[in-house]
Design an enzyme around this catalytic site. Structure first.
Site, PDB file in Angstrom:
ATOM      1  N   ASP A  76       1.054  -1.078  -0.553  1.00 29.68           N
ATOM      2  CA  ASP A  76      -0.025   0.359   0.025  1.00 29.68           C
ATOM      3  C   ASP A  76       0.819   0.736  -0.095  1.00 29.68           C
ATOM      4  O   ASP A  76       0.330   2.045  -0.024  1.00 29.68           O
ATOM      5  CB  ASP A  76      -0.881  -0.235   0.844  1.00 29.68           C
ATOM      6  CG  ASP A  76      -1.386  -0.620   1.081  1.00 29.68           C
ATOM      7  OD1 ASP A  76      -2.528  -1.593  -0.081  1.00 29.68           O
ATOM      8  OD2 ASP A  76      -1.623  -1.562   1.937  1.00 29.68           O
TER       9      ASP A  76
ATOM     10  N   LYS B 168       1.487   2.412  -5.678  1.00 26.10           N
ATOM     11  CA  LYS B 168       2.483   2.199  -6.117  1.00 26.10           C
ATOM     12  C   LYS B 168       0.990   2.113  -7.512  1.00 26.10           C
ATOM     13  O   LYS B 168       1.549   2.518  -8.741  1.00 26.10           O
ATOM     14  CB  LYS B 168       2.787   0.302  -6.069  1.00 26.10           C
ATOM     15  CG  LYS B 168       3.513  -0.350  -5.418  1.00 26.10           C
ATOM     16  CD  LYS B 168       3.300  -1.620  -5.070  1.00 26.10           C
ATOM     17  CE  LYS B 168       2.311  -2.301  -4.708  1.00 26.10           C
ATOM     18  NZ  LYS B 168       2.133  -2.007  -3.149  1.00 26.10           N
TER      19      LYS B 168
ATOM     20  N   GLY C 176      -4.849  -3.919  -3.902  1.00 26.41           N
ATOM     21  CA  GLY C 176      -4.821  -3.055  -3.835  1.00 26.41           C
ATOM     22  C   GLY C 176      -4.972  -1.846  -4.505  1.00 26.41           C
ATOM     23  O   GLY C 176      -4.477  -1.422  -3.704  1.00 26.41           O
ATOM     24  N   HIS C 177      -4.950  -1.999  -5.798  1.00 27.94           N
ATOM     25  CA  HIS C 177      -4.047  -0.702  -5.757  1.00 27.94           C
ATOM     26  C   HIS C 177      -5.110   0.301  -6.716  1.00 27.94           C
ATOM     27  O   HIS C 177      -5.918   0.681  -8.053  1.00 27.94           O
ATOM     28  CB  HIS C 177      -3.128  -1.041  -7.387  1.00 27.94           C
ATOM     29  CG  HIS C 177      -1.994  -1.807  -7.236  1.00 27.94           C
ATOM     30  ND1 HIS C 177      -1.515  -2.465  -8.116  1.00 27.94           N
ATOM     31  CD2 HIS C 177      -1.793  -2.245  -6.107  1.00 27.94           C
ATOM     32  CE1 HIS C 177      -0.145  -3.361  -6.987  1.00 27.94           C
ATOM     33  NE2 HIS C 177      -0.772  -3.076  -5.639  1.00 27.94           N
TER      34      HIS C 177
ATOM     35  N   GLN D  19       2.068  -6.007  -3.134  1.00 27.61           N
ATOM     36  CA  GLN D  19       2.183  -5.869  -1.437  1.00 27.61           C
ATOM     37  C   GLN D  19       3.858  -5.181  -1.184  1.00 27.61           C
ATOM     38  O   GLN D  19       4.105  -4.958  -2.275  1.00 27.61           O
ATOM     39  CB  GLN D  19       2.558  -7.770  -1.614  1.00 27.61           C
ATOM     40  CG  GLN D  19       1.465  -8.828  -1.519  1.00 27.61           C
ATOM     41  CD  GLN D  19       0.669  -8.739  -2.656  1.00 27.61           C
ATOM     42  OE1 GLN D  19       1.015  -9.537  -3.309  1.00 27.61           O
ATOM     43  NE2 GLN D  19      -0.122  -8.313  -2.408  1.00 27.61           N
TER      44      GLN D  19
HETATM   45  P1  GDP Z   1      -0.748   0.696  -3.602  1.00 23.47           P
HETATM   46  O1  GDP Z   1      -1.426  -1.188  -3.263  1.00 23.47           O
HETATM   47  O2  GDP Z   1       0.782   0.568  -3.063  1.00 23.47           O
HETATM   48  O3  GDP Z   1      -1.045   0.888  -4.580  1.00 23.47           O
HETATM   49  O4  GDP Z   1      -1.559   1.688  -2.704  1.00 23.47           O
HETATM   50  P2  GDP Z   1      -3.355   1.353  -1.901  1.00 23.47           P
HETATM   51  O5  GDP Z   1      -3.828   1.985  -3.186  1.00 23.47           O
HETATM   52  O6  GDP Z   1      -3.958   0.560  -1.467  1.00 23.47           O
HETATM   53  O7  GDP Z   1      -3.055   2.657  -1.128  1.00 23.47           O
HETATM   54  C1  GDP Z   1      -1.918   4.263  -0.688  1.00 23.47           C
HETATM   55  C2  GDP Z   1      -3.364   5.358  -0.667  1.00 23.47           C
HETATM   56  O8  GDP Z   1      -2.441   5.774  -1.044  1.00 23.47           O
HETATM   57  C3  GDP Z   1      -4.474   5.247  -2.038  1.00 23.47           C
HETATM   58  O9  GDP Z   1      -5.666   5.401  -1.444  1.00 23.47           O
HETATM   59  C4  GDP Z   1      -3.896   6.544  -2.922  1.00 23.47           C
HETATM   60  O10 GDP Z   1      -4.647   6.833  -3.741  1.00 23.47           O
HETATM   61  C5  GDP Z   1      -3.382   7.362  -2.121  1.00 23.47           C
HETATM   62  N1  GDP Z   1      -1.958   7.844  -1.386  1.00 23.47           N
HETATM   63  C6  GDP Z   1      -1.544   7.807  -3.421  1.00 23.47           C
HETATM   64  N2  GDP Z   1      -0.167   8.489  -2.520  1.00 23.47           N
HETATM   65  C7  GDP Z   1      -0.432   9.800  -2.184  1.00 23.47           C
HETATM   66  C8  GDP Z   1      -0.184  11.140  -1.795  1.00 23.47           C
HETATM   67  O11 GDP Z   1       1.101  11.058  -2.155  1.00 23.47           O
HETATM   68  N3  GDP Z   1      -0.944  11.591  -0.897  1.00 23.47           N
HETATM   69  C9  GDP Z   1      -2.021  11.171  -0.351  1.00 23.47           C
HETATM   70  N4  GDP Z   1      -3.102  11.474   0.749  1.00 23.47           N
HETATM   71  N5  GDP Z   1      -2.129   9.926  -0.644  1.00 23.47           N
HETATM   72  C10 GDP Z   1      -1.828   9.165  -1.617  1.00 23.47           C
HETATM   73  P1  IMO Z   2      -0.508  -4.669  -2.117  1.00 18.79           P
HETATM   74  O1  IMO Z   2      -0.345  -4.421  -3.480  1.00 18.79           O
HETATM   75  C1  IMO Z   2      -1.055  -4.509   2.305  1.00 18.79           C
HETATM   76  C2  IMO Z   2      -1.606  -8.765   3.413  1.00 18.79           C
HETATM   77  C3  IMO Z   2      -2.479  -9.044   4.376  1.00 18.79           C
HETATM   78  C4  IMO Z   2      -1.665 -10.593   5.278  1.00 18.79           C
HETATM   79  C5  IMO Z   2      -0.664 -10.898   4.766  1.00 18.79           C
HETATM   80  C6  IMO Z   2      -0.988 -12.502   3.596  1.00 18.79           C
HETATM   81  O2  IMO Z   2      -2.026  -3.696  -2.045  1.00 18.79           O
HETATM   82  O3  IMO Z   2       0.225  -3.486  -1.718  1.00 18.79           O
HETATM   83  P2  IMO Z   2      -2.797 -12.747   1.581  1.00 18.79           P
HETATM   84  O4  IMO Z   2      -3.715 -12.715   1.483  1.00 18.79           O
HETATM   85  O5  IMO Z   2      -1.764 -12.519   0.456  1.00 18.79           O
HETATM   86  O6  IMO Z   2      -2.645 -14.475   1.823  1.00 18.79           O
HETATM   87  O7  IMO Z   2      -1.846 -12.108   2.953  1.00 18.79           O
HETATM   88  O8  IMO Z   2       0.010  -9.914   3.372  1.00 18.79           O
HETATM   89  N1  IMO Z   2      -1.202  -8.477   2.180  1.00 18.79           N
HETATM   90  C7  IMO Z   2      -1.773  -6.801   2.037  1.00 18.79           C
HETATM   91  N2  IMO Z   2      -1.252  -6.141   3.117  1.00 18.79           N
HETATM   92  N3  IMO Z   2      -1.229  -4.588   0.818  1.00 18.79           N
HETATM   93  C8  IMO Z   2      -1.375  -5.200  -0.132  1.00 18.79           C
HETATM   94  O9  IMO Z   2      -1.536  -5.235  -1.336  1.00 18.79           O
HETATM   95  C9  IMO Z   2      -1.292  -6.494   0.271  1.00 18.79           C
HETATM   96  N4  IMO Z   2      -1.345  -7.982   0.309  1.00 18.79           N
HETATM   97  C10 IMO Z   2      -1.307  -9.085   0.910  1.00 18.79           C
HETATM   98  O10 IMO Z   2      -3.165  -8.126   4.861  1.00 18.79           O
HETATM   99  O11 IMO Z   2      -1.444  -9.640   6.585  1.00 18.79           O
HETATM  100 MG    MG Z   3      -3.122  -1.338  -1.784  1.00 19.71          MG
END
Ligand code: GDP
Ligand code: IMO
Ligand code: MG
Length: 421
Positions: free
Chosen positions: A12, A15, A39-40, A221
């Protein structure tokens, strides 16, 4: 050449947003590991979209997108995701490719994931319950079903054989979910999967690369969730570091160019497992609120804490990161002081190495360096020179500690809320 973008923390890191930004510069975006546990998040014309299995380059008309062999695919989730984004991306079908060697997540994998987690009680991993672990177990156990198998005449036979094995395994658990109710949707989604462009991913990429096309591998991840190097057993079931690109796409290591490593300006983790710099106080709560830290896949509140430079330097080393990207910098605007872990005291001894055991069995105290904080909004700033000096000092310290330069600073959720250095 193939460049790589991956998370350096526990996932998270942002990415999705960064790939969406960088996709302008690439012809192909390829996912190499993970599956619907990811979840991107990205914003398309102001609308929030969360991608799970589909690469984050789909919203650029010139980009081809490959789901590589290292990914595990739940056909049902993929179908639902495609339905959601087709209105925003009408030519999706012509730009989405799936490796025939990617493994399938079956309804029984999801049931096994749930049963295994429930049986672990307080030691549960906190899995996203998408069937990731059981699907990768069948892959390495040489029992799995691959995308290519759905085109074979005896797919149903293979499916029945594998699910029989799963049914026997499920007998050891109490309260198994009624997975049979998921089967009709699974077989419908298999028919839809057959309509996609199923390719021999490694040859497909090789041909494009020889023709001079540029590729960005999109990690899922984060490095500390890597099955070999993460906080085992509280990890996911794939290699999330740059080495995963070679076997998750079938490209040779010397073809890898830049490795972009993403870190938040602080740190989060969702699910169970060690998190040395976690804040269990009102500062942690304030970070969760300021950063809207709730899981993009499961909605669970994310655990929050300070940036951990010991873990980050480990992740930079493992993946050979050449360019750092710092996201969510704006979230720290009003925090003072801001801290960064620069060492740990592990069982009484100071170390800058990420320890083998970071569980509750050992006492582990981070050693912090403090920064004053900048107390001014970073959002809206478009040039490095216009950033507050206190923030620049924070960045300089991180760069020096990690031995890698920061190439981009993200200061908002939008695609272009990014400072290029
Ligand atoms: P990912 O899994 O690495 O793609 O990240 P996620 O989407 O799960 O979580 C990142 C969250 O941070 C999302 O809700 C993005 O919209 C938000 N986000 C990304 N970059 C920034 C930033 O520079 N500032 C803020 N405030 N939010 C951001
Ligand atoms: P993105 O790509 C954050 C965590 C789960 C759990 C562990 C194992 O959005 O960064 P799994 O479902 O793979 O068996 O879970 O890994 N986990 C993540 N945490 N971002 C993710 O993906 C994750 N994918 C799995 O919360 O602790
Ligand atoms: Mg994510």
């Amino acid at each position: 050449m193939i460049d790589v973008l991956l998370g350096l923390q526990w996932g998270d890191e942002g990415k999705g947003k960064i790939v969406d930004y960088l996709a302008d510069k690439y012809d192909i975006i390829a996912r190499f590991q993970g599956g619907p546990n990811a979840g991107h998040t990205l914003y398309v014309n102001g609308e929030k979209v969360v991608l799970h299995t589909i690469p984050s380059g789909v919203f650029h008309n010139h980009c081809l997108n490959l789901i590589g062999n290292g990914v595990v695919i739940d056909p049902v989730t993929l179908q639902a995701e495609m339905k959601k984004i087709v209105p925003l991306c009408p030519d999706l079908l012509s730009r989405l490719y799936v490796s025939q060697k990617a493994h399938l997540i079956l309804p029984t994998h999801r049931a096994l994931d749930a049963a295994s987690e429930a049986a672990k009680g307080k030691d549960k991993i906190g899995s996203t319950l998408k069937g990731i672990g059981p699907a990768y177990m069948d892959k390495t156990g040489r029992n799995g079903l691959r995308v290519g198998d759905i085109l074979s005449k005896n797919f149903r036979e293979k499916y029945d054989k594998l699910t029989q094995k799963h049914k026997d395994m499920l007998k050891q658990y109490d309260n198994v979910v009624e997975w049979q109710q998921w089967e009709p949707a699974f077989f419908e989604a298999i028919e839809e999967l057959k309509k996609l462009q199923i390719v021999n991913g490694e040859y497909w990429l090789d041909t494009h690369m020889k023709a001079g096309k540029t590729v960005l591998a999109e990690g899922a991840q984060g490095s500390m969730l890597d099955v070999d190097f993460g906080t085992y057993p509280f990890v996911t079931s794939s290699n999330t570091i740059s080495a995963g690109v070679c076997n998750g796409l079938g490209v040779a290591p010397q073809r890898i160019g830049e490795v972009f490593g993403i870190t938040k300006a602080y740190c989060t983790r969702v699910g169970g497992g060690p998190f040395p710099t976690e804040l269990h106080d009102e500062t942690g709560e304030a970070l969760r609120k300021a950063g809207s830290e709730f899981g993009a896949t499961t909605g669970r509140p994310r655990r929050c804490g300070w940036i951990d430079l010991v873990a980050l330097r480990y992740a930079v080393m493992l993946s050979g990161v050449t360019k750092l990207i710092m996201t969510k910098t704006d979230v720290l605007d009003n925090f003072t002081p801001i801290k960064a872990a620069v060492a740990y005291i592990a069982d009484g001894k100071e170390t800058e190495e990420f320890p083998y055991d970071v569980t509750d069995d050992v006492s582990l105290e981070p050693v912090y360096k403090e920064f004053a904080g900048w107390g001014a909004p970073l959002t809206g700033v478009t040039e490095y020179d216009a950033l507050p000096q206190d923030f620049k000092d924070y960045c300089k310290f991180v760069e020096q500690f990690l031995g890698t330069k920061i190439a981009y600073i993200s200061n908002g959720t939008g695609r272009n809320q990014l400072i290029v250095i």
